[in-house]
Design a protein around this motif. Structure first.
Motif, PDB file in Angstrom:
ATOM      1  N   ARG A 194       5.288   0.868   5.113  1.00  0.00           N
ATOM      2  CA  ARG A 194       6.208  -0.245   4.894  1.00  0.00           C
ATOM      3  C   ARG A 194       7.197   0.151   3.801  1.00  0.00           C
ATOM      4  NH1 ARG A 194       3.563  -1.267   8.743  1.00  0.00           N
ATOM      5  NH2 ARG A 194       2.690  -3.233   9.440  1.00  0.00           N
ATOM      6  N   PRO A 195       8.500  -0.129   3.983  1.00  0.00           N
ATOM      7  CA  PRO A 195       9.483   0.300   2.977  1.00  0.00           C
ATOM      8  C   PRO A 195       9.216  -0.345   1.621  1.00  0.00           C
ATOM      9  CG  PRO A 195      10.466  -1.185   4.603  1.00  0.00           C
ATOM     10  CD  PRO A 195       9.107  -0.837   5.105  1.00  0.00           C
ATOM     11  N   LYS A 196       9.372   0.462   0.560  1.00  0.00           N
ATOM     12  CA  LYS A 196       9.116  -0.012  -0.806  1.00  0.00           C
ATOM     13  C   LYS A 196       9.908   0.871  -1.765  1.00  0.00           C
ATOM     14  CE  LYS A 196       4.781   0.742   0.165  1.00  0.00           C
ATOM     15  NZ  LYS A 196       4.815   1.598   1.382  1.00  0.00           N
ATOM     16  N   ASN A 197       9.870   0.537  -3.041  1.00  0.00           N
ATOM     17  CA  ASN A 197      10.670   1.274  -4.019  1.00  0.00           C
ATOM     18  C   ASN A 197       9.946   2.498  -4.575  1.00  0.00           C
ATOM     19  OD1 ASN A 197      12.827  -0.548  -3.854  1.00  0.00           O
ATOM     20  ND2 ASN A 197      11.797  -1.954  -5.270  1.00  0.00           N
ATOM     21  N   ARG A 198       9.084   3.104  -3.792  1.00  0.00           N
ATOM     22  CA  ARG A 198       8.390   4.319  -4.215  1.00  0.00           C
ATOM     23  C   ARG A 198       7.961   5.102  -2.984  1.00  0.00           C
ATOM     24  NH1 ARG A 198       3.384   3.084  -7.645  1.00  0.00           N
ATOM     25  NH2 ARG A 198       4.659   1.457  -8.570  1.00  0.00           N
ATOM     26  N   SER A 199       7.687   6.391  -3.186  1.00  0.00           N
ATOM     27  CA  SER A 199       7.199   7.217  -2.093  1.00  0.00           C
ATOM     28  C   SER A 199       5.740   6.890  -1.804  1.00  0.00           C
ATOM     29  CB  SER A 199       7.339   8.703  -2.439  1.00  0.00           C
ATOM     30  OG  SER A 199       8.695   9.050  -2.599  1.00  0.00           O
ATOM     31  N   SER A 200       5.296   7.255  -0.590  1.00  0.00           N
ATOM     32  CA  SER A 200       3.906   7.041  -0.204  1.00  0.00           C
ATOM     33  C   SER A 200       3.195   8.388  -0.095  1.00  0.00           C
ATOM     34  CB  SER A 200       3.848   6.293   1.127  1.00  0.00           C
ATOM     35  OG  SER A 200       4.342   4.980   0.981  1.00  0.00           O
ATOM     36  N   PHE A 201       1.867   8.342  -0.278  1.00  0.00           N
ATOM     37  CA  PHE A 201       1.067   9.569  -0.242  1.00  0.00           C
ATOM     38  C   PHE A 201      -0.147   9.360   0.662  1.00  0.00           C
ATOM     39  CE2 PHE A 201       3.480   9.692  -4.112  1.00  0.00           C
ATOM     40  CZ  PHE A 201       3.851  11.024  -4.252  1.00  0.00           C
ATOM     41  N   PHE A 202      -0.344  10.318   1.574  1.00  0.00           N
ATOM     42  CA  PHE A 202      -1.477  10.263   2.492  1.00  0.00           C
ATOM     43  C   PHE A 202      -2.346  11.488   2.238  1.00  0.00           C
ATOM     44  CE2 PHE A 202      -3.384  11.235   6.711  1.00  0.00           C
ATOM     45  CZ  PHE A 202      -4.070  10.050   6.918  1.00  0.00           C
ATOM     46  N   TYR A 203      -3.587  11.242   1.832  1.00  0.00           N
ATOM     47  CA  TYR A 203      -4.524  12.333   1.543  1.00  0.00           C
ATOM     48  C   TYR A 203      -5.650  12.332   2.586  1.00  0.00           C
ATOM     49  CZ  TYR A 203      -2.367  12.370  -3.116  1.00  0.00           C
ATOM     50  OH  TYR A 203      -1.477  12.427  -4.177  1.00  0.00           O
ATOM     51  N   SER A 204      -5.911  13.490   3.160  1.00  0.00           N
ATOM     52  CA  SER A 204      -7.047  13.647   4.062  1.00  0.00           C
ATOM     53  C   SER A 204      -8.010  14.642   3.409  1.00  0.00           C
ATOM     54  CB  SER A 204      -6.566  14.171   5.423  1.00  0.00           C
ATOM     55  OG  SER A 204      -7.621  14.205   6.347  1.00  0.00           O
ATOM     56  N   VAL A 205      -9.214  14.172   3.092  1.00  0.00           N
ATOM     57  CA  VAL A 205     -10.193  15.003   2.373  1.00  0.00           C
ATOM     58  C   VAL A 205     -11.140  15.625   3.399  1.00  0.00           C
ATOM     59  CG1 VAL A 205     -11.829  15.096   0.462  1.00  0.00           C
ATOM     60  CG2 VAL A 205     -10.021  13.367   0.453  1.00  0.00           C
ATOM     61  N   VAL A 206     -11.177  16.961   3.428  1.00  0.00           N
ATOM     62  CA  VAL A 206     -11.837  17.700   4.512  1.00  0.00           C
ATOM     63  C   VAL A 206     -12.756  18.764   3.928  1.00  0.00           C
ATOM     64  CG1 VAL A 206     -11.409  19.255   6.474  1.00  0.00           C
ATOM     65  CG2 VAL A 206      -9.880  17.315   6.079  1.00  0.00           C
ATOM     66  N   ALA A 218       0.848  -1.198   0.000  1.00  0.00           N
ATOM     67  CA  ALA A 218       0.000   0.000   0.000  1.00  0.00           C
ATOM     68  C   ALA A 218       0.882   1.246   0.000  1.00  0.00           C
ATOM     69  CB  ALA A 218      -0.916  -0.007   1.221  1.00  0.00           C
ATOM     70  N   SER A 219       0.667   2.128  -0.962  1.00  0.00           N
ATOM     71  CA  SER A 219       1.485   3.339  -1.047  1.00  0.00           C
ATOM     72  C   SER A 219       0.654   4.618  -1.077  1.00  0.00           C
ATOM     73  CB  SER A 219       2.393   3.288  -2.285  1.00  0.00           C
ATOM     74  OG  SER A 219       1.634   3.069  -3.454  1.00  0.00           O
ATOM     75  N   VAL A 220      -0.677   4.486  -1.139  1.00  0.00           N
ATOM     76  CA  VAL A 220      -1.561   5.649  -1.107  1.00  0.00           C
ATOM     77  C   VAL A 220      -2.708   5.370  -0.142  1.00  0.00           C
ATOM     78  CG1 VAL A 220      -3.154   7.111  -2.427  1.00  0.00           C
ATOM     79  CG2 VAL A 220      -1.019   6.330  -3.485  1.00  0.00           C
ATOM     80  N   ALA A 221      -2.961   6.310   0.756  1.00  0.00           N
ATOM     81  CA  ALA A 221      -4.134   6.243   1.632  1.00  0.00           C
ATOM     82  C   ALA A 221      -4.955   7.502   1.410  1.00  0.00           C
ATOM     83  CB  ALA A 221      -3.721   6.119   3.090  1.00  0.00           C
ATOM     84  N   ILE A 222      -6.262   7.318   1.190  1.00  0.00           N
ATOM     85  CA  ILE A 222      -7.181   8.449   1.021  1.00  0.00           C
ATOM     86  C   ILE A 222      -8.174   8.385   2.166  1.00  0.00           C
ATOM     87  CG2 ILE A 222      -8.861   9.553  -0.486  1.00  0.00           C
ATOM     88  CD1 ILE A 222      -7.537   8.052  -2.851  1.00  0.00           C
ATOM     89  N   GLN A 223      -8.070   9.325   3.089  1.00  0.00           N
ATOM     90  CA  GLN A 223      -8.930   9.359   4.271  1.00  0.00           C
ATOM     91  C   GLN A 223     -10.107  10.296   3.999  1.00  0.00           C
ATOM     92  OE1 GLN A 223      -7.918   9.723   8.879  1.00  0.00           O
ATOM     93  NE2 GLN A 223      -7.551  11.664   7.874  1.00  0.00           N
ATOM     94  N   VAL A 224     -11.323   9.740   3.991  1.00  0.00           N
ATOM     95  CA  VAL A 224     -12.501  10.558   3.688  1.00  0.00           C
ATOM     96  C   VAL A 224     -13.245  11.004   4.938  1.00  0.00           C
ATOM     97  CG1 VAL A 224     -12.815   9.642   1.361  1.00  0.00           C
ATOM     98  CG2 VAL A 224     -13.900   8.474   3.305  1.00  0.00           C
ATOM     99  N   SER A 225     -12.958  10.356   6.074  1.00  0.00           N
ATOM    100  CA  SER A 225     -13.563  10.785   7.347  1.00  0.00           C
ATOM    101  C   SER A 225     -12.829  10.076   8.475  1.00  0.00           C
ATOM    102  CB  SER A 225     -15.069  10.464   7.398  1.00  0.00           C
ATOM    103  OG  SER A 225     -15.315   9.100   7.107  1.00  0.00           O
ATOM    104  N   GLY A 226     -12.913  10.666   9.683  1.00  0.00           N
ATOM    105  CA  GLY A 226     -12.192  10.093  10.813  1.00  0.00           C
ATOM    106  C   GLY A 226     -12.944  10.257  12.109  1.00  0.00           C
ATOM    107  N   THR A 227     -12.344   9.727  13.185  1.00  0.00           N
ATOM    108  CA  THR A 227     -12.968   9.782  14.506  1.00  0.00           C
ATOM    109  C   THR A 227     -12.643  11.119  15.161  1.00  0.00           C
ATOM    110  OG1 THR A 227     -12.622   7.399  14.672  1.00  0.00           O
ATOM    111  CG2 THR A 227     -13.258   8.544  16.689  1.00  0.00           C
TER     112      THR A 227
END
Length: 553
Positions: free
Chosen positions: A510-522, A485-494
């Protein structure tokens, strides 16, 4: 004024100039007795607290060392109020010492200070646990070992527990050099250091505590390494059934333990083995809200030599009470963050043990042990037709309306299109919203009601590349290993949960051969913005910054 990298302030915060040539050497001293609070680009903030000073004292870091290091590194004289606070708090460690007695059913509580003895005897919750033995000692029933530690830390006197721990039945176990899956396997240096910090020389005062490591850095391996060094009957408590199966798979893959030695204790299966992995949920289950907890006996009567509390910051209140009874056992708490939204960090300290090891997230990222991650907050307006319901709603209704903003679907679509080759997790709090997203994309969804067999099959498809995108509720927040998993899209949270934000980012570290992206949609101009800011605090403290994207259509 000295040419040094540190400023010590009277509010007990410490500012470290990370661009100074001596900043790394200074940081190596600070982490022994301070907590890292914020680590943005230029100036890192540390704080002195009672817990941080007691953590230091429990590891042998004394007041003279702390003060001498602050004097050495500080540009300006250390404020007298800070010096007094350090001396007062740090020297409280060792004022109350718990030791063995001639009668194994009792312990001795040593309190040299007459003032402290008087205070203890005048507090009903404490006095009822104690029997006066002489002018410096009390007797304490062995089963109250945890309770006295809990009560005393609440009044500012941490107990130095010097009673040797019981080893428990022998269970030989070794780590493999090559996993069953055929991959080379070694314990990383920081994982070994974490185990060393916990176990020490296995003498009095060692063998219990909390290890704080980032998500994705291999906390499970630390647990396995501790199992190898203690070779004893072990109970591992974790957050859900998928995590139970993941632990069992890791044990069988990386250790010499056989399948008939490792079992699970969950709502689905209850086995009796030399190593058992169970859930917090099964331990805290009871048929009715006023009845007993029928499965807590697994903890108290299992004759364990080691208990591993995975995601210890999630430790439920009923387990705290039982943990108090398990003070004679080697025990370790594993977590990415000791932040508890209920503020019970002091109870983790007294019942599981002090923090023994911590390492900054960005340090492991620089060494390549966790992935480089970029965080984005994407802000989007409410649709016109939802503006009036939002304006007249209660606080909770406002948050839900903002969280379930139907325009988030178009953002998710664009972000999925932006990452055509990545493995993506779409994460949220509200099931209707998640089902709508899953239906729109024709994707599988994992929620609390998804049967464990189906849940694990979907995780397996994701790991093996047959499924590139998963929609998941908060059941995937903890202890799930999805290495690609290298992208997380968070659409809502606690609401404003800082630990949840950290755990969700952890799904893609987790280490991998690419960067990771975390998106929080607000939703813009809503209460969700305020909660999002609070959620991001912990990650900002770890050196992550959020790039803001305003979504215009």
């Amino acid at each position: 004024m000295q040419d040094t990298p540190l400023i010590v302030q009277s509010d007990k915060t410490l500012l470290l100039d990370v661009h100074h040539e001596q900043s790394e050497a200074c940081r190596n001293d600070l982490v022994r007795f301070c907590e890292l609070i914020k680590s943005p680009e230029h100036m890192h903030t540390y704080a002195l607290s009672a817990i941080s000073l007691w953590n230091a004292s429990s590891c042998g870091v004394d007041v003279s060392f702390i003060l001498s290091r602050l004097d050495y590194w500080s540009k300006f004289p250390v404020p007298e109020s800070v010096r007094f606070y350090i001396e007062d708090m740090a020297t409280r460690w060792g004022k109350v010492v718990l030791s063995s007695s001639d009668d194994p059913s009792y312990y001795e509580l040593w309190v040299e200070s007459e003032r402290i003895r008087t205070e203890l005897l005048n507090r009903q919750a404490i006095a009822k646990l104690l029997i006066v033995k002489d002018e410096s000692r009390f007797l304490l029933a062995a089963y109250n070992r945890g309770e006295i530690k809990l009560q005393l830390i609440k009044i500012g006197y941490p107990v130095d527990d010097r009673i040797p721990l019981n080893h428990g039945p022998l269970v030989p176990v070794s780590l493999r050099d090559t996993t069953l899956g055929g991959k080379p396997f070694t314990v990383r240096p920081y994982q070994k250091q974490a185990a060393d910090a916990l176990l020490g020389d296995l003498g009095p005062g060692s063998g219990f505590g909390t290890i704080v490591l980032p998500c994705g850095s291999g906390k499970t391996v630390v647990g396995l390494h501790i199992m190898e060094r203690l070779t004893t009957k072990t109970l591992i408590v974790t957050t859900n059934v998928a995590a139970v199966h993941q632990w069992i798979n890791e044990i069988l893959d990386k250790t010499t333990l056989k399948k008939d030695q490792v079992g699970e204790y969950t709502g689905e299966k209850k086995e009796s083995k030399e190593v058992i992995v169970c859930t917090y949920q099964v331990l805290t289950y009871r048929p009715d809200k006023d009845g007993p907890f029928p499965h807590l006996e697994l903890l108290t009567k299992g004759n364990w030599g080691l208990i591993i509390y995975d995601e210890v910051h999630m430790l439920p209140a009923p387990v705290f009470k039982v943990t108090a009874e398990l003070q004679a056992v080697y025990r370790v708490g594993l977590t990415a963050t000791l932040v508890r939204e209920d503020g019970r960090e002091d109870e983790v300290f007294s019942l599981v043990g002090p923090k023994r090891f911590d390492v900054p997230w960005n340090e492991l990222q620089q060494q390549g042990f966790i992935a480089e991650a970029y965080c984005h907050e994407v802000r989007i307006d409410l649709p016109k037709e939802q503006e009036i319901p939002y304006a007249i709603g209660t606080k909770r209704e406002k948050y839900r309306i903002a969280s379930e903003n139907k325009r988030k679907l178009e953002v998710v679509q664009a972000l999925v299109d932006r990452h055509p080759d990545d493995f993506i997790l779409i994460i949220g709090q509200y099931l209707d919203q998640l089902k709508n997203i899953a239906d729109h994309f024709g994707l599988p969804i994992i929620t609390g009601s998804t049967p464990n067999i189906k849940r694990e099959a979907l995780y397996r498809d994701f790991r093996e590349g047959r499924q590139r995108i998963l929609v998941v509720s908060k059941v995937a927040n903890f202890a799930i290993d999805l290495p690609d998993a290298s992208v997380a899209i968070q659409v809502s949270g606690t609401f404003g949960s800082r630990s949840e934000e950290a755990q969700r980012l952890g799904r893609i570290l987790r280490p991998k051969n690419r960067s990771s992206f975390f998106y929080s949609v607000v939703t813009r101009y809503s209460s969700e913005e305020e909660f999002a800011a609070n959620r991001q605090k912990f990650l900002a403290e770890q050196g992550y910054s959020y790039e803001i994207e305003v979504w215009d259509t």
